[in-house]
Scaffold this motif. Structure first.
Motif, PDB file in Angstrom:
ATOM      1  N   TYR A   1      18.808   7.274  40.368  1.00  0.00           N
ATOM      2  CA  TYR A   1      18.913   8.525  41.125  1.00  0.00           C
ATOM      3  C   TYR A   1      19.783   8.324  42.363  1.00  0.00           C
ATOM      4  O   TYR A   1      20.664   9.133  42.647  1.00  0.00           O
ATOM      5  CB  TYR A   1      17.516   9.015  41.527  1.00  0.00           C
ATOM      6  CG  TYR A   1      17.533  10.160  42.505  1.00  0.00           C
ATOM      7  CD1 TYR A   1      17.656  11.472  42.061  1.00  0.00           C
ATOM      8  CD2 TYR A   1      17.456   9.945  43.881  1.00  0.00           C
ATOM      9  CE1 TYR A   1      17.689  12.524  42.956  1.00  0.00           C
ATOM     10  CE2 TYR A   1      17.483  10.987  44.780  1.00  0.00           C
ATOM     11  CZ  TYR A   1      17.601  12.283  44.313  1.00  0.00           C
ATOM     12  OH  TYR A   1      17.642  13.328  45.201  1.00  0.00           O
ATOM     13  N   PHE A   2      19.539   7.222  43.090  1.00  0.00           N
ATOM     14  CA  PHE A   2      20.288   6.978  44.318  1.00  0.00           C
ATOM     15  C   PHE A   2      21.758   6.675  44.026  1.00  0.00           C
ATOM     16  O   PHE A   2      22.643   7.093  44.767  1.00  0.00           O
ATOM     17  CB  PHE A   2      19.647   5.845  45.122  1.00  0.00           C
ATOM     18  CG  PHE A   2      18.273   6.205  45.625  1.00  0.00           C
ATOM     19  CD1 PHE A   2      18.110   7.050  46.702  1.00  0.00           C
ATOM     20  CD2 PHE A   2      17.147   5.715  44.996  1.00  0.00           C
ATOM     21  CE1 PHE A   2      16.853   7.397  47.157  1.00  0.00           C
ATOM     22  CE2 PHE A   2      15.883   6.049  45.440  1.00  0.00           C
ATOM     23  CZ  PHE A   2      15.731   6.893  46.524  1.00  0.00           C
ATOM     24  N   GLY A   3      22.038   5.974  42.935  1.00  0.00           N
ATOM     25  CA  GLY A   3      23.417   5.696  42.555  1.00  0.00           C
ATOM     26  C   GLY A   3      24.152   6.956  42.151  1.00  0.00           C
ATOM     27  O   GLY A   3      25.312   7.173  42.543  1.00  0.00           O
ATOM     28  N   GLU A   4      23.488   7.815  41.382  1.00  0.00           N
ATOM     29  CA  GLU A   4      24.108   9.080  40.958  1.00  0.00           C
ATOM     30  C   GLU A   4      24.367   9.980  42.156  1.00  0.00           C
ATOM     31  O   GLU A   4      25.416  10.619  42.255  1.00  0.00           O
ATOM     32  CB  GLU A   4      23.214   9.781  39.937  1.00  0.00           C
ATOM     33  CG  GLU A   4      23.159   9.057  38.602  1.00  0.00           C
ATOM     34  CD  GLU A   4      22.039   9.541  37.696  1.00  0.00           C
ATOM     35  OE1 GLU A   4      21.349  10.524  38.060  1.00  0.00           O
ATOM     36  OE2 GLU A   4      21.851   8.930  36.632  1.00  0.00           O
TER      37      GLU A   4
ATOM     38  N   MET B   1      20.345   6.383  53.349  1.00  0.00           N
ATOM     39  CA  MET B   1      18.966   6.729  53.168  1.00  0.00           C
ATOM     40  C   MET B   1      18.449   5.971  51.951  1.00  0.00           C
ATOM     41  O   MET B   1      18.818   6.240  50.838  1.00  0.00           O
ATOM     42  CB  MET B   1      18.910   8.239  52.917  1.00  0.00           C
ATOM     43  CG  MET B   1      17.589   8.818  53.134  1.00  0.00           C
ATOM     44  SD  MET B   1      17.459  10.576  52.760  1.00  0.00           S
ATOM     45  CE  MET B   1      18.975  11.292  53.195  1.00  0.00           C
ATOM     46  N   ALA B   2      17.591   5.011  52.171  1.00  0.00           N
ATOM     47  CA  ALA B   2      17.099   4.202  51.060  1.00  0.00           C
ATOM     48  C   ALA B   2      15.657   4.560  50.764  1.00  0.00           C
ATOM     49  O   ALA B   2      14.911   4.973  51.626  1.00  0.00           O
ATOM     50  CB  ALA B   2      17.215   2.730  51.399  1.00  0.00           C
ATOM     51  N   GLY B   3      15.275   4.383  49.519  1.00  0.00           N
ATOM     52  CA  GLY B   3      13.903   4.645  49.109  1.00  0.00           C
ATOM     53  C   GLY B   3      13.051   3.423  49.340  1.00  0.00           C
ATOM     54  O   GLY B   3      13.506   2.371  49.743  1.00  0.00           O
ATOM     55  N   VAL B   4      11.782   3.574  49.105  1.00  0.00           N
ATOM     56  CA  VAL B   4      10.829   2.483  49.240  1.00  0.00           C
ATOM     57  C   VAL B   4      10.411   2.068  47.844  1.00  0.00           C
ATOM     58  O   VAL B   4      10.042   2.908  47.021  1.00  0.00           O
ATOM     59  CB  VAL B   4       9.591   2.953  50.045  1.00  0.00           C
ATOM     60  CG1 VAL B   4       8.568   1.849  50.144  1.00  0.00           C
ATOM     61  CG2 VAL B   4      10.009   3.439  51.420  1.00  0.00           C
TER      62      VAL B   4
ATOM     63  N   ALA C   1      24.862   9.006  45.264  1.00  0.00           N
ATOM     64  CA  ALA C   1      25.970   8.423  46.029  1.00  0.00           C
ATOM     65  C   ALA C   1      27.313   8.760  45.377  1.00  0.00           C
ATOM     66  O   ALA C   1      28.298   9.043  46.073  1.00  0.00           O
ATOM     67  CB  ALA C   1      25.794   6.914  46.146  1.00  0.00           C
ATOM     68  N   GLU C   2      27.362   8.736  44.047  1.00  0.00           N
ATOM     69  CA  GLU C   2      28.599   9.078  43.341  1.00  0.00           C
ATOM     70  C   GLU C   2      28.982  10.538  43.569  1.00  0.00           C
ATOM     71  O   GLU C   2      30.154  10.860  43.784  1.00  0.00           O
ATOM     72  CB  GLU C   2      28.443   8.785  41.841  1.00  0.00           C
ATOM     73  CG  GLU C   2      29.640   9.141  41.009  1.00  0.00           C
ATOM     74  CD  GLU C   2      30.886   8.301  41.282  1.00  0.00           C
ATOM     75  OE1 GLU C   2      31.947   8.631  40.716  1.00  0.00           O
ATOM     76  OE2 GLU C   2      30.825   7.328  42.062  1.00  0.00           O
ATOM     77  N   VAL C   3      28.016  11.438  43.547  1.00  0.00           N
ATOM     78  CA  VAL C   3      28.292  12.854  43.814  1.00  0.00           C
ATOM     79  C   VAL C   3      28.825  13.021  45.233  1.00  0.00           C
ATOM     80  O   VAL C   3      29.818  13.740  45.447  1.00  0.00           O
ATOM     81  CB  VAL C   3      27.021  13.709  43.592  1.00  0.00           C
ATOM     82  CG1 VAL C   3      27.198  15.114  44.148  1.00  0.00           C
ATOM     83  CG2 VAL C   3      26.678  13.774  42.112  1.00  0.00           C
ATOM     84  N   PHE C   4      28.203  12.369  46.209  1.00  0.00           N
ATOM     85  CA  PHE C   4      28.684  12.453  47.593  1.00  0.00           C
ATOM     86  C   PHE C   4      30.104  11.926  47.696  1.00  0.00           C
ATOM     87  O   PHE C   4      30.945  12.507  48.390  1.00  0.00           O
ATOM     88  CB  PHE C   4      27.775  11.677  48.544  1.00  0.00           C
ATOM     89  CG  PHE C   4      26.433  12.318  48.792  1.00  0.00           C
ATOM     90  CD1 PHE C   4      26.177  13.639  48.486  1.00  0.00           C
ATOM     91  CD2 PHE C   4      25.413  11.575  49.349  1.00  0.00           C
ATOM     92  CE1 PHE C   4      24.947  14.221  48.715  1.00  0.00           C
ATOM     93  CE2 PHE C   4      24.171  12.141  49.594  1.00  0.00           C
ATOM     94  CZ  PHE C   4      23.941  13.466  49.277  1.00  0.00           C
ATOM     95  N   ARG C   5      30.401  10.820  47.017  1.00  0.00           N
ATOM     96  CA  ARG C   5      31.741  10.240  47.053  1.00  0.00           C
ATOM     97  C   ARG C   5      32.767  11.216  46.482  1.00  0.00           C
ATOM     98  O   ARG C   5      33.832  11.431  47.072  1.00  0.00           O
ATOM     99  CB  ARG C   5      31.769   8.929  46.274  1.00  0.00           C
ATOM    100  CG  ARG C   5      33.106   8.189  46.350  1.00  0.00           C
ATOM    101  CD  ARG C   5      33.138   6.970  45.442  1.00  0.00           C
ATOM    102  NE  ARG C   5      33.123   7.320  44.030  1.00  0.00           N
ATOM    103  CZ  ARG C   5      34.188   7.807  43.357  1.00  0.00           C
ATOM    104  NH1 ARG C   5      35.326   8.012  43.970  1.00  0.00           N
ATOM    105  NH2 ARG C   5      34.101   8.094  42.074  1.00  0.00           N
ATOM    106  N   LEU C   6      32.446  11.815  45.340  1.00  0.00           N
ATOM    107  CA  LEU C   6      33.365  12.765  44.719  1.00  0.00           C
ATOM    108  C   LEU C   6      33.583  13.993  45.596  1.00  0.00           C
ATOM    109  O   LEU C   6      34.707  14.494  45.703  1.00  0.00           O
ATOM    110  CB  LEU C   6      32.856  13.176  43.335  1.00  0.00           C
ATOM    111  CG  LEU C   6      32.876  12.078  42.275  1.00  0.00           C
ATOM    112  CD1 LEU C   6      32.149  12.541  41.011  1.00  0.00           C
ATOM    113  CD2 LEU C   6      34.291  11.646  41.956  1.00  0.00           C
TER     114      LEU C   6
END
Length: 161
Positions: A123-126, A1-4, A128-133
């Motif tokens: 925000y998107f990187g953080e 899910m990417a932002g604009v 993604a990191e939470v989802f990975r963990l």
């Protein structure tokens, strides 16, 4: 899910640059912090954030908080390792609920004011990191179980994950 990506018009950029140099006194050697690119938060994510309940703590945590609002264990409770872990998890759950409530209020305010929500790319990187963990933790705890033929497990996974 990417932002604009949200771009700034040349007129607004020039005006912001002029205001910035006026504040700096026009000095070239003063480095102003660079503004981060802002991205639109996808509407489905805004809807999800705004639709979350105020308290997500499980019944066990709520009962502990009701019986001991300060969440400080008694000296007797401190002797039991599992009780101490329960206190720690409960404190973390309530701290995370408070952080999320603050974030949710910010999203609600931005959405009410502008009709959309902008976040910086971090925000998107953080996220993604939470989802990975979370995925790693789930795999570590439940990865060794074979639930391929367990219909209850499949229903649970579709409902909660």
């Amino acid at each position: 899910m990417a932002g604009v990506e949200v771009s700034v018009s040349p007129t607004k950029k020039r005006k912001a640059d002029e205001e910035s140099s006026a504040v700096d006194g026009g000095e070239e050697d003063v480095a102003a912090p660079a503004k981060k690119k802002m991205w639109l938060l996808p509407q489905e994510e805004v809807d999800w954030i705004l639709g979350q309940p105020n308290e997500t703590a499980c019944t066990l945590y709520r009962e502990l908080k009701r019986s001991n609002p300060s969440l400080v264990p008694s000296p007797e409770e401190e002797k039991d390792e599992s009780t101490m872990l329960l206190y720690e998890c409960t404190r973390i759950a309530y701290e995370e609920d408070a952080k999320f409530a603050k974030f949710q209020a910010w999203v609600r305010g931005e959405y009410a004011r502008k009709g959309f929500v902008e976040v910086d790319y971090d925000y998107f990187g953080e996220r993604a990191e939470v989802f990975r963990l979370c995925d790693e933790a789930r795999e570590e705890v439940m990865g060794h179980w074979d639930h391929d033929d367990d219909e209850d497990w499949k229903l649970f996974m579709r409902t909660f994950v």
